[in-house]
Structures are given as C-alpha cells and as structure tokens.
Design a protein around this motif. Structure first.
Motif, PDB file in Angstrom:
ATOM      1  N   GLN A 112       0.775  -1.198  -0.136  1.00  0.00           N
ATOM      2  CA  GLN A 112      -0.131   0.121   0.071  1.00  0.00           C
ATOM      3  C   GLN A 112       0.855   1.256   0.023  1.00  0.00           C
ATOM      4  O   GLN A 112       0.500   2.433  -0.648  1.00  0.00           O
ATOM      5  CB  GLN A 112      -0.883   0.001   1.222  1.00  0.00           C
ATOM      6  CG  GLN A 112      -2.001  -1.121   1.264  1.00  0.00           C
ATOM      7  CD  GLN A 112      -2.861  -1.219   2.267  1.00  0.00           C
ATOM      8  OE1 GLN A 112      -2.249  -0.347   3.447  1.00  0.00           O
ATOM      9  NE2 GLN A 112      -3.873  -1.939   2.198  1.00  0.00           N
ATOM     10  N   LEU A 113       1.961   1.083   0.977  1.00  0.00           N
ATOM     11  CA  LEU A 113       2.892   2.242   0.894  1.00  0.00           C
ATOM     12  C   LEU A 113       3.459   2.558  -0.325  1.00  0.00           C
ATOM     13  O   LEU A 113       3.546   3.595  -0.893  1.00  0.00           O
ATOM     14  CB  LEU A 113       3.948   2.200   1.881  1.00  0.00           C
ATOM     15  CG  LEU A 113       3.560   2.360   3.203  1.00  0.00           C
ATOM     16  CD1 LEU A 113       4.652   2.004   4.321  1.00  0.00           C
ATOM     17  CD2 LEU A 113       2.950   3.642   3.571  1.00  0.00           C
ATOM     18  N   LEU A 137       1.438   4.104  -3.227  1.00  0.00           N
ATOM     19  CA  LEU A 137       1.181   5.701  -2.851  1.00  0.00           C
ATOM     20  C   LEU A 137       2.429   6.443  -3.290  1.00  0.00           C
ATOM     21  O   LEU A 137       2.551   7.565  -4.033  1.00  0.00           O
ATOM     22  CB  LEU A 137       1.270   6.214  -1.466  1.00  0.00           C
ATOM     23  CG  LEU A 137       0.130   5.908  -0.610  1.00  0.00           C
ATOM     24  CD1 LEU A 137       0.232   6.168   0.863  1.00  0.00           C
ATOM     25  CD2 LEU A 137      -1.128   6.545  -1.281  1.00  0.00           C
ATOM     26  N   ILE A 188      -1.513  14.397  -2.725  1.00  0.00           N
ATOM     27  CA  ILE A 188      -2.775  13.706  -2.951  1.00  0.00           C
ATOM     28  C   ILE A 188      -3.422  14.128  -4.388  1.00  0.00           C
ATOM     29  O   ILE A 188      -3.876  13.364  -5.093  1.00  0.00           O
ATOM     30  CB  ILE A 188      -3.667  13.982  -1.863  1.00  0.00           C
ATOM     31  CG1 ILE A 188      -3.148  13.469  -0.461  1.00  0.00           C
ATOM     32  CG2 ILE A 188      -5.064  13.336  -2.052  1.00  0.00           C
ATOM     33  CD1 ILE A 188      -3.850  13.974   0.745  1.00  0.00           C
ATOM     34  N   LEU A 213      -1.660  12.172  -7.134  1.00  0.00           N
ATOM     35  CA  LEU A 213      -1.966  10.877  -7.150  1.00  0.00           C
ATOM     36  C   LEU A 213      -3.356  10.522  -7.579  1.00  0.00           C
ATOM     37  O   LEU A 213      -3.613   9.741  -8.510  1.00  0.00           O
ATOM     38  CB  LEU A 213      -2.245  10.284  -5.561  1.00  0.00           C
ATOM     39  CG  LEU A 213      -0.744   9.959  -4.841  1.00  0.00           C
ATOM     40  CD1 LEU A 213      -0.896   9.366  -3.534  1.00  0.00           C
ATOM     41  CD2 LEU A 213       0.085   8.800  -5.953  1.00  0.00           C
ATOM     42  N   ARG A 237      -4.018   8.554 -10.739  1.00  0.00           N
ATOM     43  CA  ARG A 237      -4.830   7.337 -10.596  1.00  0.00           C
ATOM     44  C   ARG A 237      -6.269   7.337 -11.571  1.00  0.00           C
ATOM     45  O   ARG A 237      -6.800   6.241 -11.991  1.00  0.00           O
ATOM     46  CB  ARG A 237      -5.349   6.855  -9.211  1.00  0.00           C
ATOM     47  CG  ARG A 237      -4.051   6.930  -8.380  1.00  0.00           C
ATOM     48  CD  ARG A 237      -3.357   5.343  -8.907  1.00  0.00           C
ATOM     49  NE  ARG A 237      -2.401   5.075  -7.696  1.00  0.00           N
ATOM     50  CZ  ARG A 237      -1.320   4.107  -8.172  1.00  0.00           C
ATOM     51  NH1 ARG A 237      -1.486   3.349  -9.350  1.00  0.00           N
ATOM     52  NH2 ARG A 237      -0.471   3.994  -7.348  1.00  0.00           N
TER      53      ARG A 237
END
Length: 291
Positions: A4-5, A8, A243, A246, A250
């Motif tokens: 999960q990290l 990111l 954020i 990201l 995504r």
C-alpha cells in the motif's frame, strides 16, 4: 502494508514528470504558504485573487512575442502584476476608492484583456495552458525558476518577518515607533507577485491563488500563532499537491484542478473539525456536574 505504501509513491518513483511535479508542489508550498497566511492576516485574501489575474495581460504580451517561452511569460507576468499593484495602490491613495475595490476593478480589466490578447494569436489550447497551467509538463528550467522564487521569498520573509507581522496586526504602533510600514507593504506586494508568477507556471492564472489561500485559510482553524500558521499552511499545500497528483494519476483527472480541489477538501474539513473557531469547536460543551 508495504504494498500500500509502495502504491502511494510508485508514480513518483516510476515517472520523472511526476517527480518534477511533486518537487514543484513542494517549492510552491514553501513559498506560497506563508504569503497566503500574511494575506489572510492583512484581510487581503481577495486582493491575492485579483493579483493572480493581473499577471495575465503581461503573460499574454509575452506569449505574443515569444510563444509559450518560460522567460517571456514570466517577465511579462511579473511586470504586469507589479504595474497593476502600483496603479491600484495609487488609485486607492488618491481617490475615495478603497484598495480592495481598486484591485477588483483592475482584476476584471486584466482578465478580459489577457484572454483577448491570447485569443488574437494563440489557439484554445494555448489559452487553456495559460489559464489552467500544466504542472505535469514542468521541465527542469521551470522547476529551477519556481525553486529560486521560493528560496528568495523565504529569505526575504525571514529578514522582514517581525516588522511585517507587526504591520499586519498593529500598523498604528509601527508608525508610532517610526517603522517604515509602506516600505514593508511594498516589499510584501512584490513577493506576492513573484509567488503568483511561480504558481502561474504550474497551475495557470485561474488556479495559482488556490494553493496560496486555501491552505492559509485551513491553517487558521488549527493554530493561532503566525509562525505555526505559516508552517501548517505550507504542509497543507504540499499534502494537497501530493494527494492531488495521485488522484490525477490514478483517475485521469486534470492535475491543477485536482490539487486545488484537494486543498479545498482540507479547508472544508477544517471548517467542520478544526481546533479554533470551527463548527465543532463552537458547539456547546457538556458540563459534568457532581451530585
């Protein structure tokens, strides 16, 4: 947890354009965060918005002569921003019009003139580039410019921090002790224009002020000291950039609006649950009575 990290940070490890965009967000956060806080304290939040559009005619003139050249857009935008700030200040000083109203009038004129000038030669794509920016297309030269402006802004603010804060909070006292409030005000306006020009390179004129004012307004709900507000605003701006990038990667969203909307999300959350003056903080607290 590790996967999960990695998810990111993977876009920033795999793609150079994402790393450059993230570093640009870091530089903009360091420079624009404290500037936004001081604008907020001086009750000049809308003046910052007006000045972000004041750079547009100069950038448009630079575009007419040099296309989407970094230095043409930068120098033109900086000159136009300073000119509008100076003329608006003179109008406010020598007429009955207040400074915010004067800036509003010049802001509308600047926005219309800039769009007209770009439309005369460029395409709709060029206009969108200038209005909304392309942070994912930031190259090394633009990154160096943004980082240099952020460094210069930080050094100058550190040098004039105390008299500038005093001029924000108690200008009458500064005048009484012989302080040069007008000089600090002028230097501050130059820093505002510089940081808006830096933000303009990445986010465009319509989005530039978003990363400056939204984190500053967010910080106001979490702390009451000026230095901690500046720090909180910078951290919030960087998190918004991280954020937002990201989300852009995504979900295929436009990067500039994604970053500003993320900052807006932090702002709305702070309105609800912030420590100072938020809706939750203003709820009546229950008192415990012992029988």
């Amino acid at each position: 947890m590790i996967s999960q990290l990695y998810a990111l940070v993977a876009p920033f490890l795999d793609y150079g354009f994402m790393r450059r965009a993230l570093v640009a967000c870091l530089a903009l956060s360091i420079g624009s965060g404290p500037i936004g806080v001081l604008l907020l304290l001086r009750r000049m939040s809308l003046v910052g918005d007006a000045m972000s559009h004041a750079v547009l005619p100069g950038a448009a003139i630079g575009f007419l002569f040099s296309g989407l050249s970094l230095w043409g857009l930068t120098l033109g935008g900086f000159a136009a921003g300073l000119a509008v700030a100076g003329v608006a200040g003179l109008v406010a000083r020598h007429t009955m019009l207040k400074e915010d109203a004067s800036f509003a009038g010049f802001y509308l004129t600047s926005l219309a003139l800039g769009v007209l000038l770009v439309s005369m030669r460029g395409s709709n794509l060029d206009l969108l580039h200038i209005l909304f920016g392309t942070i994912l297309a930031v190259d090394d030269q633009a990154l160096l410019l943004v980082a240099s402006i952020a460094s210069l802004s930080t050094l100058v603010l550190a040098f004039i921090y105390r008299p500038l804060v005093l001029e924000c909070l108690d200008p009458g006292f500064l005048r009484a002790v012989g302080g040069r409030g007008q000089l600090y005000h002028l230097v501050f306006l130059v820093l505002v224009v510089l940081n808006l020009v830096a933000s303009f390179q990445a986010l465009g004129t319509l989005m530039a002020v978003g990363l400056m004012m939204l984190p500053a307004a967010t910080a106001r709900f979490w702390t009451i000291q000026v230095w901690s507000m500046c720090l909180t605003a910078s951290v919030t701006a960087f998190l918004s950039g991280f954020i937002g990038l990201l989300l852009s990667y995504r979900f295929g969203l436009p990067s500039g609006p994604a970053i500003v909307l993320t900052a807006a999300g932090f702002y709305v959350l702070s309105i609800i649950v912030g420590r100072h003056g938020s809706l939750t903080a203003r709820l009546p607290r229950r008192r415990n009575y012992r029988g």
